[in-house]
Design an enzyme around this catalytic site. Structure first.
Site, PDB file in Angstrom:
ATOM      1  N   CYS A  93    -103.908  -8.770 -83.565  1.00 16.89           N
ATOM      2  CA  CYS A  93    -104.236 -10.038 -84.371  1.00 16.89           C
ATOM      3  C   CYS A  93    -102.988  -9.807 -85.397  1.00 16.89           C
ATOM      4  O   CYS A  93    -103.126  -8.693 -86.028  1.00 16.89           O
ATOM      5  CB  CYS A  93    -105.460  -9.930 -84.954  1.00 16.89           C
ATOM      6  N   SER A 148    -115.102 -13.091 -85.068  1.00 15.95           N
ATOM      7  CA  SER A 148    -113.661 -13.347 -85.792  1.00 15.95           C
ATOM      8  C   SER A 148    -113.171 -14.674 -85.464  1.00 15.95           C
ATOM      9  O   SER A 148    -112.361 -14.424 -84.595  1.00 15.95           O
ATOM     10  CB  SER A 148    -112.877 -12.306 -85.916  1.00 15.95           C
ATOM     11  N   LEU A 149    -113.590 -15.727 -85.802  1.00 15.13           N
ATOM     12  CA  LEU A 149    -113.054 -17.120 -85.555  1.00 15.13           C
ATOM     13  C   LEU A 149    -111.572 -17.261 -86.007  1.00 15.13           C
ATOM     14  O   LEU A 149    -110.646 -17.405 -85.346  1.00 15.13           O
ATOM     15  CB  LEU A 149    -114.015 -18.248 -85.676  1.00 15.13           C
ATOM     16  N   HIS A 150    -111.323 -17.337 -87.383  1.00 14.88           N
ATOM     17  CA  HIS A 150    -110.563 -17.718 -87.980  1.00 14.88           C
ATOM     18  C   HIS A 150    -109.553 -18.934 -87.811  1.00 14.88           C
ATOM     19  O   HIS A 150    -108.629 -19.356 -88.634  1.00 14.88           O
ATOM     20  CB  HIS A 150    -109.300 -16.401 -87.752  1.00 14.88           C
ATOM     21  N   CYS A 167    -108.148  -3.420 -96.654  1.00 12.04           N
ATOM     22  CA  CYS A 167    -106.786  -3.417 -95.728  1.00 12.04           C
ATOM     23  C   CYS A 167    -107.112  -4.300 -94.705  1.00 12.04           C
ATOM     24  O   CYS A 167    -106.648  -3.992 -93.413  1.00 12.04           O
ATOM     25  CB  CYS A 167    -106.318  -2.182 -95.444  1.00 12.04           C
TER      26      CYS A 167
HETATM   27  N1  SAH Z   1    -112.052  -6.182 -84.185  1.00 14.06           N
HETATM   28  C1  SAH Z   1    -113.022  -6.706 -84.783  1.00 14.06           C
HETATM   29  C2  SAH Z   1    -113.662  -5.878 -86.074  1.00 14.06           C
HETATM   30  C3  SAH Z   1    -112.699  -5.248 -86.984  1.00 14.06           C
HETATM   31  S1  SAH Z   1    -111.972  -6.321 -88.004  1.00 14.06           S
HETATM   32  C4  SAH Z   1    -113.047  -8.067 -85.299  1.00 14.06           C
HETATM   33  O1  SAH Z   1    -111.888  -8.447 -85.140  1.00 14.06           O
HETATM   34  O2  SAH Z   1    -113.911  -8.688 -85.329  1.00 14.06           O
HETATM   35  C5  SAH Z   1    -113.059  -6.818 -89.334  1.00 14.06           C
HETATM   36  C6  SAH Z   1    -112.791  -8.215 -89.752  1.00 14.06           C
HETATM   37  O3  SAH Z   1    -111.761  -8.133 -90.693  1.00 14.06           O
HETATM   38  C7  SAH Z   1    -112.320  -9.179 -88.656  1.00 14.06           C
HETATM   39  O4  SAH Z   1    -113.015 -10.518 -88.945  1.00 14.06           O
HETATM   40  C8  SAH Z   1    -110.911  -9.565 -88.955  1.00 14.06           C
HETATM   41  O5  SAH Z   1    -110.510 -10.438 -88.383  1.00 14.06           O
HETATM   42  C9  SAH Z   1    -110.639  -9.246 -90.460  1.00 14.06           C
HETATM   43  N2  SAH Z   1    -109.579  -9.031 -90.982  1.00 14.06           N
HETATM   44  C10 SAH Z   1    -108.386  -8.092 -90.318  1.00 14.06           C
HETATM   45  N3  SAH Z   1    -107.422  -7.970 -91.158  1.00 14.06           N
HETATM   46  C11 SAH Z   1    -107.589  -8.962 -92.291  1.00 14.06           C
HETATM   47  C12 SAH Z   1    -106.971  -9.013 -93.334  1.00 14.06           C
HETATM   48  N4  SAH Z   1    -105.532  -8.732 -93.617  1.00 14.06           N
HETATM   49  N5  SAH Z   1    -107.411  -9.961 -94.357  1.00 14.06           N
HETATM   50  C13 SAH Z   1    -108.748 -10.249 -94.095  1.00 14.06           C
HETATM   51  N6  SAH Z   1    -109.431  -9.958 -93.170  1.00 14.06           N
HETATM   52  C14 SAH Z   1    -109.052  -9.295 -92.124  1.00 14.06           C
END
Ligand code: SAH
Length: 395
Positions: free
Chosen positions: A154, A267-269, A386
């Site tokens: 991602c 984690s949809l986004h 982070c």
């Molecule tokens: N791989 C899993 C769990 C780890 S990340 C997942 O993607 O769900 C946990 C959460 O933090 C996820 O929703 C991810 O998209 C989010 N995340 C990652 N980087 C981020 C950032 N820079 N700012 C805000 N949220 C973030």
């Protein structure tokens, strides 16, 4: 490039290399699977019956396995000298066989008056992973890593930039929680009641480094170990455990069939495939509709409300029409939305949404009858958020 100068996401793969590597990614890397040594066996890798068999194999009475397990899961120690109920002869041998030291604290950072504490751990083979303890007045949440690095790529996530080093073992995951529990039991974490009383880890979120459902067997075993009662495990409530995923549909289906009462976070986004294909590249394999179908099946199988994670990224995914599209997808479902103000990663051109856009996003979701929370940003000063280590403000 200034953070707000672009309105289009980078195609994956062309994401700019970040400036200084985040701490957790600076360690030696190894391609997964190629002759990688396995972490030493630990009692938290095994169900109690198998621990008994190991103890019997050492020529000791099998009930010693329960004693050792109580020390680790109930008293949070792996030190033989603290196990006075075990005969001195044979104690070290048992500890060597079932309680090898898996994680060594490399760095410890605190903020929020000591109530947020991030630990950088070094594993036996030099991989670095992070966990974060967050103490609130009424609960303590541990955010744990399930992999060293992550293969999901991602582009807004620090961990996603450097790829996967390896899966963590079950015990390496559980050991992060036990370490937090030990700090609390030792009275080393302020907060909570006044005067502070020893507290327990009440919640666990798999929101540290890694994609938990890409390390399925170890993660499910870790959930069982955390939630089975002492001495089998730590006795944390299943309902207080959240597994967060990018949306690996077959693994979500499999998790639903485990009949665990854990919360699923997706984690949809983005509500649309066009944008989600770039923000969460695995969307090219499993589309928004398929991921949400799997989530609703999970909710039906478990009765648990699904948490939809949505990092608000300025001018990328925070438009009012996307809030409406998301609201339409979720209306009437057993779901709530956790909005996460983006925590920009080093070198990223993206930043968090403007407060006005965030407020409007919330308002529109609520207008669709969808429950929304904006996640707190604990630990941001220590890079504890982070991104991948963002604190959860779920109730
Ligand atoms: N791989 C899993 C769990 C780890 S990340 C997942 O993607 O769900 C946990 C959460 O933090 C996820 O929703 C991810 O998209 C989010 N995340 C990652 N980087 C981020 C950032 N820079 N700012 C805000 N949220 C973030």
């Amino acid at each position: 490039m200034s953070p707000s100068s672009s309105t289009a996401p980078d195609p994956v793969g062309s994401a700019q290399p970040p400036g200084p590597l985040p701490l957790a990614l600076a360690g030696p890397r190894r391609a997964p699977g190629r002759g990688a040594a396995k972490p030493p066996r630990h009692l938290a890798d095994l169900p109690l019956a198998e621990r008994r068999a190991v103890v019997a194999g050492l020529g000791q009475p099998p009930f010693r396995a329960s004693q050792l397990s109580r020390h680790f899961f109930g008293r949070y120690t792996d030190q033989p000298e603290e196990m006075s109920d075990l005969p001195r002869a044979g104690r070290d041998e048992l500890a060597q066989a079932l309680l090898p030291r898996l994680l060594t604290a490399e760095r410890e950072l605190t903020c929020d008056a000591g109530t947020t504490r991030k630990t950088l751990w070094r594993t036996f083979d030099g991989a670095l992973v992070e966990s974060v303890l967050m103490r609130y007045p009424d609960r303590v949440t541990m955010c744990v890593s399930s992999q060293a690095g992550c293969g999901m790529a991602c582009p807004f996530c620090a961990t996603g930039q450097a790829g996967l080093t390896r899966n963590l073992s079950t015990a390496e995951i559980v050991a992060q929680v036990v370490a937090g529990a030990r700090l609390l039991a030792d009275g080393q974490v302020p907060g909570g009641d006044d005067p502070p009383k020893p507290a327990r880890v009440s919640n666990v979120v798999f929101m540290g480094m890694g994609e938990p459902l890409a390390n399925y067997a170890s993660v499910v075993a870790a959930v069982r170990r955390m939630t089975d009662p002492v001495p089998e495990g730590m006795g944390i409530s299943q309902r207080s455990v959240t597994v967060s995923t990018v949306g690996l549909v077959p693994a979500i289906d499999r998790l639903a069939a485990e009949r665990l009462s854990v919360t699923l976070a997706v984690s949809l986004h983005a509500p649309d495939d066009e944008l989600r294909d770039t923000l969460v590249p695995v969307n090219r394999r499993w589309k928004v509709a398929e991921v949400l179908d799997a989530a609703w099946d999970y909710a039906a199988a478990t009765g648990r409300r699904v948490s939809i994670e949505y990092a608000l990224i300025r001018d990328i995914n925070d438009q009012a029409w996307r809030a409406d599209a998301l609201g339409a997808l979720l209306a009437g479902r057993l779901a709530h939305v956790n909005l996460i103000p983006l925590n920009p990663t080093p070198g990223s051109k993206w930043t968090a949404s403007r407060p006005s856009a965030q407020r409007e996003f919330v308002r529109r979701l609520e207008a669709h009858g969808v429950p929304v929370t904006v996640r707190d940003t604990r630990g941001r000063e220590i890079d504890g958020a982070c991104g991948q280590l963002a604190a959860s403000a779920r109730s």
